[in-house]
Design a protein around this motif. Structure first.
Motif, PDB file in Angstrom:
ATOM      1  N   THR A 185       0.818  -1.213   0.000  1.00 44.21           N
ATOM      2  CA  THR A 185       0.000   0.000   0.000  1.00 44.21           C
ATOM      3  C   THR A 185       0.855   1.268   0.000  1.00 44.21           C
ATOM      4  OG1 THR A 185      -0.101  -0.037   2.422  1.00 44.21           O
ATOM      5  CG2 THR A 185      -1.887  -1.123   1.219  1.00 44.21           C
ATOM      6  N   ASP A 201       0.235   5.771  -1.567  1.00 48.46           N
ATOM      7  CA  ASP A 201       0.557   7.109  -1.068  1.00 48.46           C
ATOM      8  C   ASP A 201       1.587   7.797  -1.954  1.00 48.46           C
ATOM      9  OD1 ASP A 201      -1.128   6.753   1.149  1.00 48.46           O
ATOM     10  OD2 ASP A 201       0.455   5.718   2.247  1.00 48.46           O
ATOM     11  N   PHE A 249      -9.309   9.761  10.190  1.00 47.38           N
ATOM     12  CA  PHE A 249      -8.208   9.127   9.471  1.00 47.38           C
ATOM     13  C   PHE A 249      -6.973  10.024   9.469  1.00 47.38           C
ATOM     14  CE2 PHE A 249      -5.895   8.393   5.442  1.00 47.38           C
ATOM     15  CZ  PHE A 249      -5.505   7.086   5.672  1.00 47.38           C
ATOM     16  N   THR A 305      -3.524   9.197  11.532  1.00 47.02           N
ATOM     17  CA  THR A 305      -2.315   9.050  10.720  1.00 47.02           C
ATOM     18  C   THR A 305      -1.163   9.839  11.311  1.00 47.02           C
ATOM     19  OG1 THR A 305      -3.602   8.703   8.703  1.00 47.02           O
ATOM     20  CG2 THR A 305      -1.311   9.387   8.435  1.00 47.02           C
ATOM     21  N   ARG A 311      -1.297   2.504  10.655  1.00 45.11           N
ATOM     22  CA  ARG A 311      -1.793   3.200   9.469  1.00 45.11           C
ATOM     23  C   ARG A 311      -2.580   2.272   8.559  1.00 45.11           C
ATOM     24  NH1 ARG A 311      -1.153   7.781   6.594  1.00 45.11           N
ATOM     25  NH2 ARG A 311      -1.243   7.656   4.322  1.00 45.11           N
ATOM     26  N   GLU A 312      -2.152   1.027   8.434  1.00 44.85           N
ATOM     27  CA  GLU A 312      -2.849   0.096   7.545  1.00 44.85           C
ATOM     28  C   GLU A 312      -4.231  -0.270   8.088  1.00 44.85           C
ATOM     29  OE1 GLU A 312      -1.662  -0.561   4.518  1.00 44.85           O
ATOM     30  OE2 GLU A 312      -0.192   0.916   5.192  1.00 44.85           O
ATOM     31  N   ARG A 370      -6.352   2.616   7.343  1.00 41.16           N
ATOM     32  CA  ARG A 370      -6.660   2.659   5.909  1.00 41.16           C
ATOM     33  C   ARG A 370      -7.834   1.727   5.591  1.00 41.16           C
ATOM     34  NH1 ARG A 370      -3.250   4.139   1.759  1.00 41.16           N
ATOM     35  NH2 ARG A 370      -1.418   3.778   3.042  1.00 41.16           N
ATOM     36  N   TYR A 416     -11.034   3.307   7.011  1.00 41.18           N
ATOM     37  CA  TYR A 416     -11.451   4.443   6.197  1.00 41.18           C
ATOM     38  C   TYR A 416     -12.013   3.977   4.855  1.00 41.18           C
ATOM     39  CZ  TYR A 416     -11.337   8.992   3.867  1.00 41.18           C
ATOM     40  OH  TYR A 416     -11.688  10.139   3.195  1.00 41.18           O
ATOM     41  N   THR A 417     -11.384   2.966   4.271  1.00 41.61           N
ATOM     42  CA  THR A 417     -11.865   2.428   2.994  1.00 41.61           C
ATOM     43  C   THR A 417     -13.263   1.839   3.150  1.00 41.61           C
ATOM     44  OG1 THR A 417      -9.597   1.926   2.284  1.00 41.61           O
ATOM     45  CG2 THR A 417     -11.379   0.799   1.131  1.00 41.61           C
TER      46      THR A 417
END
Length: 248
Positions: A56, A60, A170, A174, A181-182, A185, A188-189
């Motif tokens: 991932t 970014d 998020f 972060t 963070r993953e 992510r 949030y996704t």
């Protein structure tokens, strides 16, 4: 749920939501389905990057410029819902997106030029502020004029607030490193699945309001009632499909 499954779940729900809301008659419909379509493209591109690099981190490194179009779309959708005429200058809202898009094309054509790549990433440093500012401005402007008698106005207001809360959460997580963070992510996704469900509920609310008006009218035909039931039945089927995908 592994990360690739998260992408697939959101992309599938985006596709289903796109076709469901596309056939609805809510005001601002064009901007809402475009919003869903942009998110779908964004996640498809991220999924391709994730599969290709099996990481991932490159998401970014090469963020999608289409993210800059989400704020203007939601703002213009709110204006249409409030029956506010859209002037000829509304296209000015899309200038930041055009700038970011041109830089993304330049980075691609120059095969990852360090100069253009650094400028492109520098632009994205301001993206959370840009996205958050559009949501805040849209929320306050919509709140001042929304009609509480219309349930779809309330639902759209709740949708905007939810999007803002998830974006702020998020971004905060972060920077302060409270959660991995993953993990953030993934959360949030998946929050976009909730967004899509809220937009479908908004569409259904508007449709049922029109159905009640039609039922009160002596000119209402049986065919109209049949179509309403069919629309409602499809929403229920796809709602159950959403939950099935999310549990995979």
């Amino acid at each position: 749920m592994e990360f690739s499954g998260t992408f697939i779940a959101v992309i599938l729900e985006a596709i289903i939501s796109f076709f469901l809301i596309k056939n609805s008659k809510i005001k601002g419909n064009y901007y809402l389905i475009t919003y869903i379509f942009i998110i779908m493209l964004d996640f498809i591109s991220e999924y391709v990057v994730f599969i290709f690099f099996n990481s991932t981190s490159y998401i970014d490194k090469y963020p999608s410029s289409f993210r800059f179009i989400k704020g203007p779309l939601l703002y213009l959708a709110s204006r249409q819902m409030l029956n506010i005429p859209l002037g000829k200058r509304q296209w000015l809202h899309f200038i930041p997106f055009l700038i970011a898009f041109l830089f993304s094309i330049t980075v691609f054509l120059t095969k990852g030029s360090a100069v253009f790549g650094n400028v492109y990433l520098w632009i994205f440093r301001f993206y959370p502020v840009y996205w958050g500012a559009y949501l805040v401005f849209t929320i306050f402007s919509f709140r001042q004029r929304k009609d509480n008698n219309y349930s779809f106005h309330t639902l759209y207001f709740q949708f905007l607030c939810f999007a803002l809360v998830m974006m702020l959460s998020f971004t905060l997580m972060t920077y302060v490193h409270v959660l991995d963070r993953e993990i953030m992510r993934i959360i949030y996704t998946l929050s976009f699945c909730i967004q899509f469900a809220m937009l479908i509920k908004l569409s259904l609310s508007r449709h049922l309001a029109e159905e009640r008006l039609m039922a009160a009218s002596p000119a209402t035909s049986n065919n109209g009632n049949t179509n309403s039931k069919g629309f409602y039945f499809k929403l229920l089927i796809f709602r159950d499909l959403f939950f099935f995908i999310a549990d995979c």
